[in-house]
Design a protein around this motif. Structure first.
Motif, short mmCIF file in Angstrom:
data_model
loop_
_atom_site.label_atom_id
_atom_site.label_comp_id
_atom_site.label_asym_id
_atom_site.label_seq_id
_atom_site.Cartn_x
_atom_site.Cartn_y
_atom_site.Cartn_z
N ARG A 14 78.20 -30.45 -7.44
CA ARG A 14 78.17 -30.79 -5.96
C ARG A 14 79.07 -32.48 -5.86
N ASN A 15 79.47 -32.80 -6.96
CA ASN A 15 80.26 -34.12 -6.82
C ASN A 15 81.47 -34.22 -7.78
N ILE A 16 82.33 -33.37 -7.27
CA ILE A 16 83.85 -33.32 -7.82
C ILE A 16 84.80 -33.65 -6.86
N ASP A 17 84.23 -34.47 -5.77
CA ASP A 17 85.27 -35.04 -4.77
C ASP A 17 86.30 -35.92 -5.01
N ALA A 18 85.86 -36.83 -6.10
CA ALA A 18 86.49 -37.94 -6.33
C ALA A 18 88.09 -37.55 -6.71
N GLY A 19 89.03 -38.37 -6.13
CA GLY A 19 90.33 -38.35 -6.20
C GLY A 19 91.08 -37.08 -5.47
N GLN A 20 90.26 -36.27 -4.69
CA GLN A 20 90.51 -35.07 -3.81
C GLN A 20 90.83 -35.44 -2.63
N CYS A 21 91.78 -34.82 -1.80
CA CYS A 21 92.06 -34.98 -0.65
C CYS A 21 90.97 -34.71 0.34
N PRO A 22 90.50 -35.60 1.48
CA PRO A 22 89.53 -35.07 2.22
C PRO A 22 89.63 -33.76 2.69
N GLY A 23 88.62 -32.71 2.79
CA GLY A 23 88.55 -31.44 3.18
C GLY A 23 89.56 -30.46 2.68
N CYS A 24 89.81 -30.92 1.15
CA CYS A 24 90.55 -29.89 0.33
C CYS A 24 89.93 -28.60 0.23
N PRO A 25 90.50 -27.36 0.66
CA PRO A 25 90.08 -26.09 0.50
C PRO A 25 89.81 -25.59 -0.96
N SER A 26 90.53 -26.22 -1.85
CA SER A 26 90.54 -25.61 -3.26
C SER A 26 89.12 -26.51 -3.93
N ASN A 27 88.97 -27.59 -3.44
CA ASN A 27 87.63 -28.40 -3.93
C ASN A 27 86.42 -27.57 -3.28
N LEU A 28 86.42 -27.11 -2.13
CA LEU A 28 85.38 -26.47 -1.47
C LEU A 28 85.07 -25.13 -2.13
N ALA A 29 86.14 -24.46 -2.40
CA ALA A 29 86.08 -23.17 -2.98
C ALA A 29 85.73 -23.31 -4.59
N THR A 30 85.82 -24.31 -5.03
CA THR A 30 85.64 -24.60 -6.57
C THR A 30 84.11 -25.00 -6.69
N LYS A 31 83.68 -25.76 -5.52
CA LYS A 31 82.09 -26.12 -5.62
C LYS A 31 81.54 -24.86 -5.30
N LEU A 32 81.72 -24.15 -4.65
CA LEU A 32 80.93 -22.69 -4.18
C LEU A 32 80.99 -21.95 -5.15
N VAL A 33 82.18 -21.65 -5.72
CA VAL A 33 82.13 -20.82 -6.92
C VAL A 33 81.13 -21.32 -8.17
N MET A 34 81.27 -22.57 -8.31
CA MET A 34 80.47 -23.14 -9.33
C MET A 34 78.93 -23.10 -9.01
N GLN A 35 78.72 -23.35 -7.94
CA GLN A 35 77.11 -23.35 -7.24
C GLN A 35 76.45 -21.80 -7.61
N LEU A 36 77.39 -20.77 -7.25
CA LEU A 36 77.22 -19.43 -7.47
C LEU A 36 76.84 -19.10 -8.89
N VAL A 37 77.86 -19.59 -9.82
CA VAL A 37 77.93 -19.27 -11.28
C VAL A 37 76.59 -20.19 -11.81
N PHE A 38 76.22 -21.28 -11.50
CA PHE A 38 75.01 -21.75 -12.01
C PHE A 38 73.60 -21.19 -11.40
N GLN A 39 73.85 -20.84 -10.28
CA GLN A 39 72.64 -20.19 -9.57
C GLN A 39 72.24 -18.67 -10.32
N ALA A 40 73.34 -18.18 -10.62
CA ALA A 40 73.15 -16.60 -11.31
C ALA A 40 72.78 -16.77 -12.72
N ALA A 41 73.37 -18.10 -13.25
CA ALA A 41 72.89 -18.39 -14.69
C ALA A 41 71.52 -18.68 -14.79
N ASP A 42 71.30 -19.62 -13.96
CA ASP A 42 69.52 -20.01 -13.86
C ASP A 42 68.67 -18.63 -13.69
#
Length: 300
Positions: A14-42
């Protein structure tokens, strides 16, 4: 970052924004994928291993290998884990440049049916190195290596972008799909299915603020227009066959397409004839999807 990883929840994704463009769609997609991966793993009581590298992706959080070699690193890791009896989900998240640089790596990995999920955040360019064209760059789009755009026809044929999600299905993937964060339920369903049905490959539509040329508060609008205009067909292809996950209306898509193109400075050079060509381009993309659904669709 180390302190975050040592917390009980370990939700550093949830904290991978540093150095990225505000509103970056790649950043949003990455966050969502990682959240789903961690939730499934949990839910499974397992700790995931995630590789990644690229513009808009949390470089300080993800495991890194050499550029273009994430998949061979995963294969080596999976082999070592199998020898030691370790069972952990493995995921790659990177950009579309990987498809050009690492096609041999990940097509071979899928051919050998190694059980991992590969997610590509597709912004249609090597944005981390100055926005050079990739095989996924749409026709007529300005990039640093073709500043005047490029006519999208050769010998009378429309030149379509590379279709890696289709290519990898024929390389041995069990599940492939296209996705977009603008259609979130569809996005979530595909990532969760990809985690269950490995080896899997998901190609996510992620516009780039800098190289596409639009204001950062327009990211959500541009991402949605990419889907509703027809330039990014949504579909999935698993053991049950090929299926569109969003219908495409051939009548009336032109208005959305023109809005999508006019909203980006990389298309500021287009003329009326180019608009007609782009409409034909979108129809060709959907003709391709229609043929796959007829030939490989689920039995009724």
């Amino acid at each position: 970052m180390k302190m975050m990883l040592e917390t009980d929840h370990q939700q550093a994704y949830r904290n991978i924004d540093a150095g990225q463009c505000p509103g970056c769609p790649s950043n949003l997609a990455t966050k969502l994928v990682m959240q789903l991966v961690f939730q499934a793993a949990d839910r499974q009581g397992k700790e995931p291993i995630i590789f990644g590298q690229g513009c808009g992706i949390g470089r300080d959080l993800l495991q890194r290998s050499g550029i273009g070699t994430h998949d061979s690193a995963c294969v080596g890791l999976l082999a070592a884990m199998e020898m030691r009896g370790v069972d952990r989900p493995v995921v790659v998240i990177d950009g579309d440049g990987q498809i050009d640089m690492g096609l041999d790596d990940f097509s071979a990995a899928f051919q050998q049916r190694h059980p991992y999920m590969h997610v590509v955040c597709d912004n249609q360019g090597f944005s981390a190195s100055g926005s050079h064209a990739t095989g996924m760059t749409d026709m007529l789009a300005k990039v640093s290596t073709r500043p005047d755009g490029r006519q999208g026809k050769l010998n009378g044929r429309t030149l379509m972008r590379k279709q890696p999600a289709m290519m990898i299905k024929f390389s041995g993937a069990r599940y492939t799909a296209t996705a977009s964060t603008s259609h979130l339920p569809d996005f979530i369903q595909k990532v969760e299915r990809g985690l269950r049905e490995t080896p899997s490959f998901i190609q996510v539509f992620t516009p780039c603020i800098m190289s596409w040329g639009y204001d950062d508060n327009q990211s959500a609008n541009i991402t949605r227009l990419g889907v509703t205009s027809g330039i990014w067909p949504l579909w999935e292809w698993g053991d049950d066959g090929f299926r569109r996950t969003l219908p495409f209306a051939r009548n009336g898509f032109q208005k959305k397409l023109h809005e999508y193109l006019h909203a980006q400075r990389r298309y500021s050079h287009l003329k009326d004839g180019d608009m007609t060509l782009y409409e034909q381009y979108v129809l060709a993309l959907h003709d391709q999807a229609d043929k796959l659904e007829r030939g490989f669709g689920s039995p009724k």
